[in-house]
Each structure stands twice: as structure tokens, then as C-alpha cells.
Design a protein around this motif. Structure first.
Motif, PDB file in Angstrom:
ATOM      1  N   VAL A   1       0.835  -1.206   0.000  1.00  0.00           N
ATOM      2  CA  VAL A   1       0.000   0.000   0.000  1.00  0.00           C
ATOM      3  C   VAL A   1       0.870   1.256   0.000  1.00  0.00           C
ATOM      4  O   VAL A   1       0.467   2.286  -0.519  1.00  0.00           O
TER       5      VAL A   1
ATOM      6  N   ARG B   1      -5.268   3.974  -7.912  1.00  0.00           N
ATOM      7  CA  ARG B   1      -5.560   2.597  -8.285  1.00  0.00           C
ATOM      8  C   ARG B   1      -4.376   1.968  -9.013  1.00  0.00           C
ATOM      9  O   ARG B   1      -3.970   0.840  -8.729  1.00  0.00           O
TER      10      ARG B   1
ATOM     11  N   LEU C   1      -1.581   1.176  -6.465  1.00  0.00           N
ATOM     12  CA  LEU C   1      -1.893   0.005  -5.644  1.00  0.00           C
ATOM     13  C   LEU C   1      -1.803  -1.280  -6.464  1.00  0.00           C
ATOM     14  O   LEU C   1      -1.189  -2.256  -6.028  1.00  0.00           O
ATOM     15  N   ALA C   2      -2.397  -1.288  -7.636  1.00  0.00           N
ATOM     16  CA  ALA C   2      -2.356  -2.481  -8.485  1.00  0.00           C
ATOM     17  C   ALA C   2      -0.918  -2.821  -8.862  1.00  0.00           C
ATOM     18  O   ALA C   2      -0.528  -3.996  -8.873  1.00  0.00           O
TER      19      ALA C   2
ATOM     20  N   VAL D   1      -1.633  -5.007  -4.953  1.00  0.00           N
ATOM     21  CA  VAL D   1      -2.849  -4.973  -4.148  1.00  0.00           C
ATOM     22  C   VAL D   1      -4.036  -5.334  -5.041  1.00  0.00           C
ATOM     23  O   VAL D   1      -4.162  -4.832  -6.160  1.00  0.00           O
ATOM     24  N   ASP D   2      -4.897  -6.212  -4.560  1.00  0.00           N
ATOM     25  CA  ASP D   2      -6.111  -6.582  -5.286  1.00  0.00           C
ATOM     26  C   ASP D   2      -7.130  -5.462  -5.056  1.00  0.00           C
ATOM     27  O   ASP D   2      -7.820  -5.428  -4.045  1.00  0.00           O
ATOM     28  N   VAL D   3      -7.206  -4.534  -5.995  1.00  0.00           N
ATOM     29  CA  VAL D   3      -8.030  -3.341  -5.870  1.00  0.00           C
ATOM     30  C   VAL D   3      -9.086  -3.326  -6.974  1.00  0.00           C
ATOM     31  O   VAL D   3      -8.827  -3.789  -8.090  1.00  0.00           O
ATOM     32  N   THR D   4     -10.282  -2.816  -6.651  1.00  0.00           N
ATOM     33  CA  THR D   4     -11.354  -2.775  -7.640  1.00  0.00           C
ATOM     34  C   THR D   4     -11.058  -1.749  -8.728  1.00  0.00           C
ATOM     35  O   THR D   4     -10.175  -0.905  -8.585  1.00  0.00           O
TER      36      THR D   4
ATOM     37  N   PHE E   1     -10.339  -1.905  -1.491  1.00  0.00           N
ATOM     38  CA  PHE E   1      -9.438  -3.045  -1.328  1.00  0.00           C
ATOM     39  C   PHE E   1      -9.514  -3.537   0.109  1.00  0.00           C
ATOM     40  O   PHE E   1     -10.057  -2.862   0.977  1.00  0.00           O
ATOM     41  N   GLU E   2      -9.000  -4.749   0.322  1.00  0.00           N
ATOM     42  CA  GLU E   2      -8.934  -5.336   1.657  1.00  0.00           C
ATOM     43  C   GLU E   2      -7.501  -5.726   1.963  1.00  0.00           C
ATOM     44  O   GLU E   2      -6.732  -6.060   1.055  1.00  0.00           O
ATOM     45  N   ASP E   3      -7.153  -5.701   3.256  1.00  0.00           N
ATOM     46  CA  ASP E   3      -5.850  -6.207   3.662  1.00  0.00           C
ATOM     47  C   ASP E   3      -5.929  -7.731   3.756  1.00  0.00           C
ATOM     48  O   ASP E   3      -7.008  -8.308   3.585  1.00  0.00           O
TER      49      ASP E   3
ATOM     50  N   SER F   1     -11.418  -3.766   5.466  1.00  0.00           N
ATOM     51  CA  SER F   1     -11.701  -3.141   4.180  1.00  0.00           C
ATOM     52  C   SER F   1     -11.398  -1.649   4.176  1.00  0.00           C
ATOM     53  O   SER F   1     -11.555  -0.959   5.185  1.00  0.00           O
TER      54      SER F   1
END
Length: 135
Positions: A26, A82, A85-86, A90-93, A118-120, A125
Motif C-alpha cells: 500500500v 488505483r 496500488l495495483a 494490491v487486489d483493488v477494484t 481493497f482489503e488487507d 476493508s
């Protein structure tokens, strides 16, 4: 008198995994990783530009791991956030906005209405919201 929120305790089981996620993926700054006696440990991290930090801990009172919902970060450019993070794994929407019918729709919305989520690794969340640039 000012009332400033400066620390939020994020409940986790695996401190090392959570520390890696927040610092390396993150991109939060690591403030300290402190041992408290034989069984206690506190890890504090701060998002860039934030006056509020998160604390991950062992041996400190906390909620059930994964139970923290809706922590919110605010950024100037949600698409850039985004991508960052990606890019860090990180699995981000995708970017979403709240439609007039109260459901989530794809793509950016009007000012203050563009979000990613996203979630840890523990299931806590996070929401990232775009705010309009200052005029």
C-alpha cells in the motif's frame, strides 16, 4: 479546542504479513515497530500526507481480525491511486461511482463520487475516494 483523529487500530493476526502489506504494497510509511515486553508489539504506519496513522498490535486490546470496515483514504487522483496500488500487487477494484439509483456503477463519477476498494490480508476493508482538486 481541536479534536484530531491520529491513530486507528487495525485488528490483525499476522503482524509481519500486515506490516509488509501496508508498508510494501500500500505504501504507508513505517513510523516504528516496537516490542513491548515478551509478548507485546506495536507497528505504526502512516499514509503519505496523512495526519492519522494506523497501529497493528499484539498484546493490545483490539477487535476481531478482519472486522474493521470502511476505513477511508482521500486522494486527488483515484485512477493514479488505483494504478499505484495495483502495481504494488494490491487486489483493488476498478474505479466506481455511486449511481443515482443508489447502486455502484463502473467508471468515475462527478466530484467526490469516484471510489476504489481493497482489503488487507486479514479482511479489513478500505475505501479510497477522489476529492476535487482545490480551486
Amino acid at each position: 479546542m481541536d479534536w484530531k483523529l491520529e491513530v486507528v487500530v487495525v485488528p490483525v493476526v499476522d503482524l509481519d504479513r500486515a506490516k509488509h502489506f501496508y508498508a510494501e504494497q500500500v505504501g504507508f510509511g513505517l513510523d516504528h515497530d516496537t516490542r513491548l515486553g515478551e509478548h507485546g508489539r506495536v507497528v505504526q504506519l502512516t499514509p503519505r500526507g496523512s495526519g492519522c496513522s494506523i497501529v497493528l498490535g499484539a498484546g493490545i486490546p483490539q477487535s476481531a481480525p478482519g472486522s474493521l470496515r470502511g476505513l477511508q483514504l482521500v486522494v486527488d487522483d483515484v485512477a493514479a491511486a488505483r494504478a499505484e496500488l495495483a502495481g504494488r500487487g494490491v487486489d483493488v477494484t476498478e474505479v466506481r461511482h455511486l449511481g443515482g439509483d443508489g447502486t455502484w456503477a463502473s467508471g468515475p463519477g462527478e466530484p467526490w463520487n469516484s471510489f476504489i476498494f481493497f482489503e488487507d490480508p486479514e479482511g479489513n476493508s478500505w475505501t479510497v475516494q477522489e476529492r476535487p482538486a482545490a480551486s
